[in-house]
Write an enzyme that holds these catalytic residues in place. Structure first.
Site, short mmCIF file in Angstrom:
data_model
loop_
_atom_site.label_atom_id
_atom_site.label_comp_id
_atom_site.label_asym_id
_atom_site.label_seq_id
_atom_site.Cartn_x
_atom_site.Cartn_y
_atom_site.Cartn_z
N SER A 84 0.83 -1.21 0.00
CA SER A 84 0.00 0.00 0.00
C SER A 84 0.86 1.25 0.00
O SER A 84 1.97 1.26 0.56
CB SER A 84 -0.89 0.01 1.25
OG SER A 84 -1.51 1.27 1.42
N TYR A 144 -2.37 -0.21 9.95
CA TYR A 144 -2.55 -0.76 8.60
C TYR A 144 -1.27 -0.61 7.80
O TYR A 144 -0.78 -1.57 7.19
CB TYR A 144 -3.71 -0.05 7.89
CG TYR A 144 -3.83 -0.42 6.43
CD1 TYR A 144 -4.26 -1.69 6.06
CD2 TYR A 144 -3.51 0.49 5.44
CE1 TYR A 144 -4.36 -2.04 4.72
CE2 TYR A 144 -3.61 0.15 4.09
CZ TYR A 144 -4.04 -1.12 3.74
OH TYR A 144 -4.13 -1.46 2.42
#
Length: 345
Positions: free
Chosen positions: A143, A168
């Site tokens: 990501s 995350y």
């Protein structure tokens, strides 16, 4: 090739499965269909692949075959250390494409345990299965969030990513480190893809474009964080999928890092768009002016993202080509059909 796609009921996973099937590959889709957002959207994606809801709801070894004879779906948790190896042993995959993860930056502040379970424990299980069952190539989702508060623009894979500002992001950085270790120790190729703000048809309802469209159509205000002073490398899902497919199909395109077949790529639109300009494209498409509620920055969020995709262009001749306006129009068309809402053209 026979390809495992985890996260097959998810936004990107669904599109990757669809494209792989169109290209004649045999695909096994895996998903646990968690309730992070409305599961009906996940079931509807699977239905597009020919998997009825009653079959998609069943956990365990049941294999549901879709309208594509070369597609099968299995509902399973990546954390399942007994059933996942059984699946790898039974199916004899050539390639594994791991797109399953607990998504969302802000949700990681509320439910951190789910990120450790899915993104770290689950990813370790994938790596172990790739090692033990001679997988030729592991492609996995990282990501753009790993860049944290990086101020160097555009973001390059050579930049430091040692300061993630959400769990995350930390879990995705952990995936990259774990993949490097397994490539180094066991010699199988791994490719990590740092996705940049993916949008498009069948998109997640917790992401900006869906939230904005839903609110504007209903006459409700949209929440605009950091008082609108945000920029994102918005990337249309078809462009993302094209990059994923090229890497899956041609795992020979490796640059060795020492003796390790390991590579990280940014995959984005290679431009940074102001959030207010993105909203303007949506307003233009809907022919409705948005009511904006300007709010401060949220914890774990960043002001600007922008992908340097030069490595991907060099190695795979990858170049995204969908404009923001065109991508937003395609999303709105899908949204209106999916929700049975008439929107003026």
């Amino acid at each position: 090739m026979k390809i495992l796609v985890t996260g097959a009921a998810g936004f990107i996973g669904f599109h990757v499965c669809t494209k792989l099937l169109e290209k004649g590959h045999e695909v096994v889709g895996l998903d646990n269909i968690n309730d992070y957002y409305d599961v009906n959207l996940k079931y509807d994606r699977l239905l597009e692949l020919g998997i009825p809801m009653n079959e998609a709801k069943v956990f365990g070894n049941l294999v549901a075959s879709g309208k594509h004879t070369s597609f099968q779906f299995i509902r399973m948790n990546l954390e399942d250390r007994s059933e996942l190896p059984n699946l790898f042993k039974q199916e004899n995959f050539d390639i594994a494409c791991n797109l399953a993860a607990q998504a969302g930056v802000r949700y990681s502040l509320e439910n951190p345990e789910s990120y450790v379970d899915s993104n770290i424990v689950g990813f370790l299980n994938i790596l172990e299965c790739c090692r033990n069952f001679a997988i030729k190539h592991l492609v996995y989702a990282s990501s753009s969030s790993v860049y944290g508060t990086n101020t160097k623009i555009p973001f390059s894979t050579t930049d430091s990513v040692d300061h993630p500002i959400s769990l995350y992001a930390a879990s995705k950085k952990s995936n990259e480190l774990m993949a490097y270790t397994y490539s180094h120790l066991y010699g199988f190729p791994t490719t990590g893809l740092r996705f940049f703000t993916v949008y498009g048809p069948w998109g997640r309802p917790d992401m900006a474009l869906y939230l904005f469209t839903d609110a504007i159509v209903k006459g409700e205000p949209i929440k605009v964080f950091n008082n609108g002073e945000m920029q994102r490398d918005f990337t249309y899902v078809d462009d993302i999928v094209e990059g994923v497919i090229r890497i899956i199909k041609q795992p020979v395109k490796y640059r060795k890092t020492g003796d390790t077949k390991y590579k990280i790529y940014n995959i984005g639109n290679s431009t940074s768009v102001k959030l207010l300009d993105f909203i303007e494209a949506l307003e233009s498409t809907l022919h409705i002016k948005a009511k904006k509620q300007f709010l401060p920055m949220q914890p774990g969020d960043v002001k600007k993202t922008w992908a340097d995709v030069s490595d991907l262009k060099t190695d795979y001749d990858y170049q995204p080509n969908t404009s923001i306006l065109e991508g937003v129009k395609r999303f709105v068309s899908w949204y209106s059909n999916y929700n049975d809402i008439e929107i003026k053209s």
